[in-house]
Write an enzyme that holds these catalytic residues in place. Structure first.
Site, PDB file in Angstrom:
ATOM      1  N   ASP A   9       0.852  -1.204   0.000  1.00 36.12           N
ATOM      2  CA  ASP A   9       0.000   0.000   0.000  1.00 36.12           C
ATOM      3  C   ASP A   9       0.883   1.248   0.000  1.00 36.12           C
ATOM      4  O   ASP A   9       0.829   2.081   0.908  1.00 36.12           O
ATOM      5  CB  ASP A   9      -0.941   0.006   1.210  1.00 36.12           C
ATOM      6  CG  ASP A   9      -0.196   0.074   2.546  1.00 36.12           C
ATOM      7  OD1 ASP A   9      -0.804   0.537   3.550  1.00 36.12           O
ATOM      8  OD2 ASP A   9       0.988  -0.319   2.596  1.00 36.12           O
ATOM      9  N   ASN A  36      -2.543   2.650   3.541  1.00 37.16           N
ATOM     10  CA  ASN A  36      -2.045   4.000   3.825  1.00 37.16           C
ATOM     11  C   ASN A  36      -2.924   5.062   3.168  1.00 37.16           C
ATOM     12  O   ASN A  36      -3.151   6.139   3.706  1.00 37.16           O
ATOM     13  CB  ASN A  36      -0.616   4.168   3.301  1.00 37.16           C
ATOM     14  CG  ASN A  36       0.392   3.493   4.185  1.00 37.16           C
ATOM     15  OD1 ASN A  36       0.282   3.534   5.401  1.00 37.16           O
ATOM     16  ND2 ASN A  36       1.369   2.834   3.576  1.00 37.16           N
ATOM     17  N   THR A 120       3.162  -5.918   2.695  1.00 28.20           N
ATOM     18  CA  THR A 120       3.564  -4.754   3.504  1.00 28.20           C
ATOM     19  C   THR A 120       2.402  -3.778   3.727  1.00 28.20           C
ATOM     20  O   THR A 120       2.624  -2.599   4.012  1.00 28.20           O
ATOM     21  CB  THR A 120       4.736  -4.000   2.837  1.00 28.20           C
ATOM     22  OG1 THR A 120       4.284  -3.501   1.557  1.00 28.20           O
ATOM     23  CG2 THR A 120       5.939  -4.898   2.646  1.00 28.20           C
ATOM     24  N   PHE A 161      -0.872  -0.773  12.581  1.00 30.08           N
ATOM     25  CA  PHE A 161      -1.779  -0.275  11.554  1.00 30.08           C
ATOM     26  C   PHE A 161      -2.216  -1.357  10.560  1.00 30.08           C
ATOM     27  O   PHE A 161      -3.415  -1.513  10.293  1.00 30.08           O
ATOM     28  CB  PHE A 161      -1.107   0.884  10.804  1.00 30.08           C
ATOM     29  CG  PHE A 161      -1.927   1.432   9.675  1.00 30.08           C
ATOM     30  CD1 PHE A 161      -1.626   1.104   8.355  1.00 30.08           C
ATOM     31  CD2 PHE A 161      -3.010   2.266   9.918  1.00 30.08           C
ATOM     32  CE1 PHE A 161      -2.389   1.618   7.299  1.00 30.08           C
ATOM     33  CE2 PHE A 161      -3.774   2.783   8.872  1.00 30.08           C
ATOM     34  CZ  PHE A 161      -3.461   2.449   7.564  1.00 30.08           C
ATOM     35  N   ASN A 162      -1.290  -2.072   9.933  1.00 30.01           N
ATOM     36  CA  ASN A 162      -1.664  -3.025   8.886  1.00 30.01           C
ATOM     37  C   ASN A 162      -2.648  -4.074   9.400  1.00 30.01           C
ATOM     38  O   ASN A 162      -3.592  -4.448   8.709  1.00 30.01           O
ATOM     39  CB  ASN A 162      -0.418  -3.743   8.334  1.00 30.01           C
ATOM     40  CG  ASN A 162       0.411  -2.846   7.436  1.00 30.01           C
ATOM     41  OD1 ASN A 162      -0.091  -1.838   6.930  1.00 30.01           O
ATOM     42  ND2 ASN A 162       1.666  -3.189   7.268  1.00 30.01           N
ATOM     43  N   HIS A 235       9.678   0.439   8.197  1.00 33.31           N
ATOM     44  CA  HIS A 235       9.022  -0.822   8.567  1.00 33.31           C
ATOM     45  C   HIS A 235       9.072  -1.861   7.435  1.00 33.31           C
ATOM     46  O   HIS A 235       9.583  -2.956   7.601  1.00 33.31           O
ATOM     47  CB  HIS A 235       7.533  -0.571   8.877  1.00 33.31           C
ATOM     48  CG  HIS A 235       7.265   0.445   9.919  1.00 33.31           C
ATOM     49  ND1 HIS A 235       7.415   0.214  11.269  1.00 33.31           N
ATOM     50  CD2 HIS A 235       6.818   1.715   9.813  1.00 33.31           C
ATOM     51  CE1 HIS A 235       7.064   1.291  11.947  1.00 33.31           C
ATOM     52  NE2 HIS A 235       6.708   2.221  11.108  1.00 33.31           N
TER      53      HIS A 235
HETATM   54  O1  RIB Z   1       2.524   0.223  10.850  1.00 32.69           O
HETATM   55  C1  RIB Z   1       3.393   0.393   9.759  1.00 32.69           C
HETATM   56  C2  RIB Z   1       2.758  -0.082   8.498  1.00 32.69           C
HETATM   57  O2  RIB Z   1       1.622   0.728   8.211  1.00 32.69           O
HETATM   58  C3  RIB Z   1       3.673   0.065   7.270  1.00 32.69           C
HETATM   59  O3  RIB Z   1       3.371  -0.952   6.346  1.00 32.69           O
HETATM   60  C4  RIB Z   1       3.289   1.393   6.693  1.00 32.69           C
HETATM   61  O4  RIB Z   1       3.505   1.470   5.269  1.00 32.69           O
HETATM   62  C5  RIB Z   1       1.809   1.419   6.974  1.00 32.69           C
HETATM   63  O5  RIB Z   1       1.168   0.703   5.946  1.00 32.69           O
HETATM   64 CA    CA Z   2       2.825  -0.397   4.029  1.00 35.60          CA
END
Ligand code: RIB
Ligand code: CA
Length: 323
Positions: A9, A36, A120, A161-162, A235
Site C-alpha cells: 500500500d 495508507n 507490507t 496499523f496493517n 518498517h
Molecule cells: O505500521 C506500519 C505499516 O503501516 C507500514 O506498512 C506502513 O507502510 C503502513 O502501511
Molecule cells: Ca505499508
C-alpha cells in the site's frame, strides 16, 4: 534469485521495500491494497515507483479497496494526501494491468511453486486469495510480512496499523498454515532512519538515491510530527531485507494469532513466547515440543533483533547500484 510477489500500500516505507526487492530479487508482480491511502492512490504510487526505478516490466494489479468486514482506515498523517508526498513524480506512462490483484496472486502462486509472498500493507488481498484458492497455502514457500507487534502497537496501544485495518484478514493469514516471517513493530522500530543516516543516504549519487532522500525528507518530518519519534521507521523494507540478507534479523518461533473481539485489543497480534523464558535455557526451539499451557505450535518466525548498521549498509549499496 528468489521469486517474489509484493502486496503493498505505497506508502513511503513500501517504496523502500520495492527498491530493495527489484535490485536483489525476481519480482513477478506487485498487487496493491487500500491501506495508507485509498486503492486508487496506492496503485498509482506503485506505478510511479516502478517507473522511477526503470522497471515498467513489472506488472501492477490493483486488489481490494476495502477490508473484508470493516470500512477502510488510512494514514495521511504519515504519508500525505497522495500517499507518497515529497518527491514530484510524473504521471506514469502506463496504468495497472488487467485483472484483479487477487486473481494475479492465485494464478502466479499456482504457476510458481516455492514463491515468497511479501506483504507490507493490510492483508485483505492475501486473505481473499487464500480463501478463494486454499491450495496456494501449500504452494507458497512463505509469507514475509510487515505487521503486528510482539510488544505494543502504533495505531492503538495494542494494534499495529496493517493488522488494525483488516484484523479479520490478518487472522485468516496467520491461521492458514503458510510459514510466516513476521516483521512486527518491536523489530521495525529498530529501523529508524534519523538525520545521521539521512546524510549518508542523501549522498548516494544516483537517481534512486535522490528519490530516497526526497521520500525520507517528507517521511521523517511527518513521523516526527505525528508520532514524536526521532526519524522515520522503514518498517516494510525489513520484510524484504529478511529475504535478501537473513543474518540481519534474529527471530524466534512463536504461535501468533489476531484478537478480533477485544474492546481495547482488537487487531493485536497475540504472540506466545512463553517458551522463550530465560529459566528454560537450552531449549532448542527448532526441535522443542515444549509448549506452555494452552499453547499452540508456532506458526511464525517473529523478528526480534535487527542489525541496524547492516541494514543501512544494505540500503546504501542498493541505492548506489540502482540507476
Ligand atoms: O505500521 C506500519 C505499516 O503501516 C507500514 O506498512 C506502513 O507502510 C503502513 O502501511
Ligand atoms: Ca505499508
Amino acid at each position: 534469485m528468489g521469486k517474489i510477489i509484493i502486496d503493498c500500500d505505497p506508502g513511503h516505507d513500501d517504496a523502500f521495500a520495492i527498491m530493495l526487492a527489484v535490485r536483489h530479487l525476481e519480482v513477478l508482480g506487485i498487487t496493491t491494497v487500500g491501506g495508507n491511502s485509498p486503492l486508487e492512490k496506492t496503485t498509482l504510487n506503485a506505478l510511479k515507483i516502478l517507473e522511477a526505478l526503470g522497471r515498467e516490466d513489472i506488472p501492477v494489479h490493483a486488489g481490494h479497496a476495502c477490508p473484508l468486514v470493516v470500512p477502510l482506515v488510512t494514514a495521511p498523517m504519515f504519508h500525505g494526501e497522495s500517499g507518497l508526498d515529497g518527491p514530484v513524480l510524473p504521471q506514469p506512462r502506463r496504468g495497472p494491468a488487467q485483472g484483479h490483484g487477487v486473481d494475479f496472486l492465485i494464478d502466479t502462486i499456482m504457476a510458481h511453486p516455492d514463491l515468497s509472498l511479501v506483504a507490507t500493507g493490510p492483508l485483505t488481498n492475501v486473505a481473499a486469495a487464500l480463501g478463494r484458492e486454499p491450495r496456494i497455502a501449500s504452494r507458497l514457500k512463505e509469507i514475509a510480512l510487515m505487521g503486528g507487534s510482539a510488544t505494543y502497537g502504533n495505531w492503538t496501544p495494542t494494534a499495529e496499523f496493517n493488522i488494525f485495518v483488516d484484523p479479520e484478514a490478518a487472522w485468516k493469514v496467520f491461521e492458514a498454515g503458510v510459514p510466516i516471517k513476521m516483521c512486527g513493530l518491536n523489530l521495525t522500530q529498530q529501523a529508524c532512519v534519523t538525520p545521521r543516516e539521512f546524510t549518508r543516504i542523501a549522498a548516494v549519487p544516483t537517481r534512486t538515491g535522490k528519490l530516497a532522500a526526497e521520500l525520507l525528507t517528507f517521511f521523517m518530518a511527518s513521523s516526527i510530527k505525528a508520532a514524536g519519534i526521532k526519524g522515520c521507521d522503514l518498517h516494510d523494507a525489513l520484510a524484504v531485507a529478511w529475504l535478501i540478507r537473513p543474518g540481519l534479523i534474529t527471530s524466534a518461533p512463536m504461535h501468533v494469532t489476531v484478537e478480533l473481539k477485544g474492546e481495547y485489543t482488537r487487531g493485536m497480534t497475540v504472540c506466545d513466547y512463553r517458551h522463550l523464558r530465560s529459566d528454560k535455557p537450552g531449549v532448542d526451539l527448532a526441535r522443542s515440543d515444549f509448549y506452555p499451557p494452552r499453547g499452540r505450535k508456532p506458526n511464525a518466525e517473529v523478528g526480534l533483533e535487527l542489525d541496524f548498521e547492516g541494514f543501512i549498509d544494505l540500503l546504501l549499496e542498493t541505492l548506489a547500484s540502482l540507476p
